[in-house]
Design an enzyme around this catalytic site. Structure first.
Site, PDB file in Angstrom:
ATOM      1  N   ARG A 116       0.713  -1.263   0.141  1.00 26.29           N
ATOM      2  CA  ARG A 116       0.066   0.031  -0.092  1.00 26.29           C
ATOM      3  C   ARG A 116       0.888   1.279  -0.114  1.00 26.29           C
ATOM      4  NH1 ARG A 116      -0.398   4.612   2.821  1.00 26.29           N
ATOM      5  NH2 ARG A 116       0.096   3.316   5.006  1.00 26.29           N
ATOM      6  N   ASP A 117       1.647   1.478   1.071  1.00 25.57           N
ATOM      7  CA  ASP A 117       2.390   2.635   1.362  1.00 25.57           C
ATOM      8  C   ASP A 117       3.548   2.943   0.283  1.00 25.57           C
ATOM      9  OD1 ASP A 117       3.360   5.276   2.110  1.00 25.57           O
ATOM     10  OD2 ASP A 117       3.355   4.481   4.210  1.00 25.57           O
ATOM     11  N   HIS A 131       5.285   4.448  12.649  1.00 26.30           N
ATOM     12  CA  HIS A 131       5.483   4.317  11.158  1.00 26.30           C
ATOM     13  C   HIS A 131       6.453   5.497  10.647  1.00 26.30           C
ATOM     14  CE1 HIS A 131       3.087   3.835   7.455  1.00 26.30           C
ATOM     15  NE2 HIS A 131       3.552   5.168   7.048  1.00 26.30           N
ATOM     16  N   HIS A 190       9.163   6.949   8.114  1.00 27.45           N
ATOM     17  CA  HIS A 190       9.587   7.146   6.758  1.00 27.45           C
ATOM     18  C   HIS A 190      10.971   7.503   7.105  1.00 27.45           C
ATOM     19  CE1 HIS A 190       6.120   6.323   4.147  1.00 27.45           C
ATOM     20  NE2 HIS A 190       5.580   6.973   5.028  1.00 27.45           N
ATOM     21  N   CYS A 208       4.139   9.278   0.442  1.00 27.40           N
ATOM     22  CA  CYS A 208       2.734   9.454   0.524  1.00 27.40           C
ATOM     23  C   CYS A 208       2.700  10.425  -0.693  1.00 27.40           C
ATOM     24  CB  CYS A 208       2.276  10.252   1.770  1.00 27.40           C
ATOM     25  SG  CYS A 208       0.487  10.751   1.332  1.00 27.40           S
ATOM     26  N   ASN A 258       9.328   4.114   3.310  1.00 24.25           N
ATOM     27  CA  ASN A 258       9.309   3.509   4.619  1.00 24.25           C
ATOM     28  C   ASN A 258      10.691   2.936   5.205  1.00 24.25           C
ATOM     29  OD1 ASN A 258       6.366   2.935   3.450  1.00 24.25           O
ATOM     30  ND2 ASN A 258       6.264   3.638   5.731  1.00 24.25           N
TER      31      ASN A 258
HETATM   32  P1  HMG Z   1     -13.087  13.765  -2.337  1.00 18.75           P
HETATM   33  O1  HMG Z   1     -12.987  14.127  -3.800  1.00 18.75           O
HETATM   34  O2  HMG Z   1     -13.271  14.811  -1.415  1.00 18.75           O
HETATM   35  O3  HMG Z   1     -14.464  12.755  -2.143  1.00 18.75           O
HETATM   36  O4  HMG Z   1     -12.275  12.749  -1.979  1.00 18.75           O
HETATM   37  P2  HMG Z   1     -16.225  12.918  -2.527  1.00 18.75           P
HETATM   38  O5  HMG Z   1     -16.830  12.599  -1.544  1.00 18.75           O
HETATM   39  O6  HMG Z   1     -16.320  14.319  -2.932  1.00 18.75           O
HETATM   40  O7  HMG Z   1     -16.053  11.994  -3.911  1.00 18.75           O
HETATM   41  C1  HMG Z   1     -15.673  12.422  -5.255  1.00 18.75           C
HETATM   42  C2  HMG Z   1     -15.798  11.211  -6.006  1.00 18.75           C
HETATM   43  O8  HMG Z   1     -14.836  10.411  -5.544  1.00 18.75           O
HETATM   44  C3  HMG Z   1     -17.091  10.495  -6.169  1.00 18.75           C
HETATM   45  O9  HMG Z   1     -17.138  10.079  -7.478  1.00 18.75           O
HETATM   46  C4  HMG Z   1     -17.164   9.322  -5.071  1.00 18.75           C
HETATM   47  O10 HMG Z   1     -18.149   8.522  -5.232  1.00 18.75           O
HETATM   48  C5  HMG Z   1     -15.651   8.854  -5.163  1.00 18.75           C
HETATM   49  P3  HMG Z   1     -17.915  11.013  -8.602  1.00 18.75           P
HETATM   50  O11 HMG Z   1     -19.204  11.010  -8.191  1.00 18.75           O
HETATM   51  O12 HMG Z   1     -17.082  11.934  -8.893  1.00 18.75           O
HETATM   52  O13 HMG Z   1     -17.900   9.580  -9.809  1.00 18.75           O
HETATM   53  N1  HMG Z   1     -15.028   8.420  -4.048  1.00 18.75           N
HETATM   54  C6  HMG Z   1     -14.596   7.017  -3.971  1.00 18.75           C
HETATM   55  N2  HMG Z   1     -14.089   6.384  -4.685  1.00 18.75           N
HETATM   56  C7  HMG Z   1     -13.414   5.183  -4.384  1.00 18.75           C
HETATM   57  N3  HMG Z   1     -13.189   4.957  -3.091  1.00 18.75           N
HETATM   58  C8  HMG Z   1     -13.432   5.946  -2.238  1.00 18.75           C
HETATM   59  C9  HMG Z   1     -14.223   6.939  -2.689  1.00 18.75           C
HETATM   60  N4  HMG Z   1     -14.586   8.010  -1.763  1.00 18.75           N
HETATM   61  C10 HMG Z   1     -15.307   8.857  -2.704  1.00 18.75           C
HETATM   62  N5  HMG Z   1     -13.221   5.672  -0.897  1.00 18.75           N
HETATM   63  C11 HMG Z   1     -11.302  11.132  -0.663  1.00 18.75           C
HETATM   64  C12 HMG Z   1     -12.195  12.255  -0.513  1.00 18.75           C
HETATM   65  C13 HMG Z   1     -10.811  10.726   0.906  1.00 18.75           C
HETATM   66  C14 HMG Z   1     -12.076   9.982  -1.346  1.00 18.75           C
HETATM   67  C15 HMG Z   1      -9.879  11.421  -1.440  1.00 18.75           C
HETATM   68  O14 HMG Z   1      -9.353  12.394  -0.869  1.00 18.75           O
HETATM   69  C16 HMG Z   1      -9.073  10.149  -1.345  1.00 18.75           C
HETATM   70  O15 HMG Z   1      -9.255   9.177  -2.006  1.00 18.75           O
HETATM   71  N6  HMG Z   1      -7.939  10.186  -0.703  1.00 18.75           N
HETATM   72  C17 HMG Z   1      -6.689   9.372  -0.464  1.00 18.75           C
HETATM   73  C18 HMG Z   1      -5.407   9.920  -0.219  1.00 18.75           C
HETATM   74  C19 HMG Z   1      -4.552   8.797  -0.191  1.00 18.75           C
HETATM   75  O16 HMG Z   1      -4.799   7.794  -0.327  1.00 18.75           O
HETATM   76  N7  HMG Z   1      -3.495   9.225   0.570  1.00 18.75           N
HETATM   77  C20 HMG Z   1      -2.367   8.133   0.944  1.00 18.75           C
HETATM   78  C21 HMG Z   1      -2.566   7.223   2.086  1.00 18.75           C
HETATM   79  S1  HMG Z   1      -2.307   8.135   3.717  1.00 18.75           S
HETATM   80  C22 HMG Z   1      -0.726   7.921   3.711  1.00 18.75           C
HETATM   81  O17 HMG Z   1       0.011   7.500   2.893  1.00 18.75           O
HETATM   82  C23 HMG Z   1      -0.046   8.184   5.294  1.00 18.75           C
HETATM   83  C24 HMG Z   1       0.118   7.045   6.150  1.00 18.75           C
HETATM   84  O18 HMG Z   1       1.066   5.904   5.274  1.00 18.75           O
HETATM   85  C25 HMG Z   1       0.859   7.254   7.268  1.00 18.75           C
HETATM   86  C26 HMG Z   1       1.805   8.165   7.161  1.00 18.75           C
HETATM   87  O19 HMG Z   1       2.831   8.043   6.498  1.00 18.75           O
HETATM   88  O20 HMG Z   1       1.954   9.309   7.611  1.00 18.75           O
HETATM   89  C27 HMG Z   1      -1.089   6.209   6.520  1.00 18.75           C
HETATM   90 MG    MG Z   2       3.114   6.231   5.270  1.00 19.69          MG
END
Ligand code: HMG
Ligand code: MG
Length: 293
Positions: free
Chosen positions: A16-17, A206, A208, A239, A248
């Site tokens: 994933r990450d 966690h 990096h 990220c 990581n």
């Molecule tokens: P948004 O655009 O604000 O969402 O995204 P929305 O609710 O307005 O929906 C927009 C569109 O997205 C809609 O579709 C929804 O159906 C669809 P449309 O009507 O336009 O066709 N949608 C989805 N589709 C699939 N799966 C879903 C989903 N939700 C809505 N779950 C959202 C909000 C949270 C979805 C967006 O901002 C997003 O996907 N963000 C994810 C970012 C991400 O993955 N970041 C990396 C992971 S975190 C990380 O790496 C940190 C970590 O490792 C710890 C660290 O290192 O600190 C964990």
């Molecule tokens: Mg991370």
């Protein structure tokens, strides 16, 4: 061999990450092979993918196909990262009984990463609690020490998020050094505060490894009683919404640290090395590792 002084839980987050920021789409077949190799290494937990918007993270758009195609072994916990109800529903449809939520200690990072304030992310989570029911739930907090947009983070913000996770019944909290900027002193300072309130078993680190400080921070955390760490085989990761975030800490380095402290991990090192080398060889074919803003 000296007697083990205890066990360390390692959560492998490479699939994933490690993959989420890679711009060239890796084939379904390669992802499945990679995750199956990780399974062969007897990691106890693997974060397989995320169910986020494919517009935001195109690399993981095949999360359902990956999830239903990998070989799952009993005794290994397979987890999916989810940001909201749609993600949770998709994870449940894909067979998960373990999920991870994520928010941040910095408002700016929360907005960039999930398009909502910290408070709104907890409103989303509260609306999901009925649906996750008895599933295993983990809570990530990003940017607990430093944020790429706001700089140094106040511990009060971290404490308030931990309280909110606990209020939702979550007892597995991963503290993210998202851009790898925490020093040993900063790690010690925050952990001293947290461990004066909560048991060490609540937390994972966690890290990096952007500035090569992750090993020393992990050693400090181990000294303070933390026994759970996230890592990625081969050290891949980052990220897409954290400019400057690198991979990581590698699972191999983490195992070295554990072994030098006589702490067991249960992981087969040769198999893990195979998995790390395999994914690195795939990435080396096109190592265009974007950090998008
Ligand atoms: P948004 O655009 O604000 O969402 O995204 P929305 O609710 O307005 O929906 C927009 C569109 O997205 C809609 O579709 C929804 O159906 C669809 P449309 O009507 O336009 O066709 N949608 C989805 N589709 C699939 N799966 C879903 C989903 N939700 C809505 N779950 C959202 C909000 C949270 C979805 C967006 O901002 C997003 O996907 N963000 C994810 C970012 C991400 O993955 N970041 C990396 C992971 S975190 C990380 O790496 C940190 C970590 O490792 C710890 C660290 O290192 O600190 C964990
Ligand atoms: Mg991370």
């Amino acid at each position: 061999m000296p007697e083990s002084k205890g066990h360390v839980r390692i959560v492998e987050v490479g699939p994933r990450d490690g993959l989420q920021s890679i711009s060239k789409i890796i084939t379904l077949q390669d992802k499945i092979h990679y995750i199956n190799l990780l399974t062969d290494s007897r990691l106890s937990e693997i974060e397989v993918t995320s169910f986020v918007s494919p517009k935001w993270v195109p690399q993981l758009a095949d999360s359902k196909e990956v999830s239903i195609s990998i070989q799952k072994e009993s005794g290994i916990r397979y987890t999916a990262l989810v940001p909201n109800k749609i993600g949770l529903e998709n994870a449940i449809d894909s067979g998960y009984d373990s999920i991870a939520l994520f928010t941040a200690a910095s408002e700016s990072f929360s907005m960039k990463n999930t398009h909502c304030t910290i408070e709104d992310s907890f409103k989303r989570f509260a609306g999901m609690a009925k649906l996750w029911g008895s599933l295993n739930v983990r809570g990530y907090i990003s940017t607990v020490w430093h944020c790429p947009f706001e700089g140094k983070i106040n511990a009060k913000s971290v404490i308030s998020i931990i309280e909110k996770y606990i209020a939702l019944g979550i007892q597995d909290i991963s503290l993210g050094d998202t851009i790898g900027k925490a020093t040993v002193d900063e790690t010690e300072h925050l952990l001293t505060l947290l461990l004066s309130r909560w048991d060490s078993s609540l937390f994972s680190l966690h890290c990096h490894d952007t500035y090569n400080d992750a090993s020393n921070n992990i050693k400090k955390a181990m000294e303070m009683g933390i026994r759970s760490f996230d890592s990625s085989a081969g050290g891949i990761g980052g990220c897409p919404y954290a400019p400057g975030a690198s991979g990581n800490i590698s699972t191999e380095k983490l195992m070295d640290i554990c072994e030098s402290s006589n702490l067991s991990t249960g992981i087969n090192r040769d198999k893990l090395t195979q998995a790390g080398q395999f994914i690195q060889s795939i990435l080396a074919k096109d190592i265009e590792h974007h950090a998008k803003n």
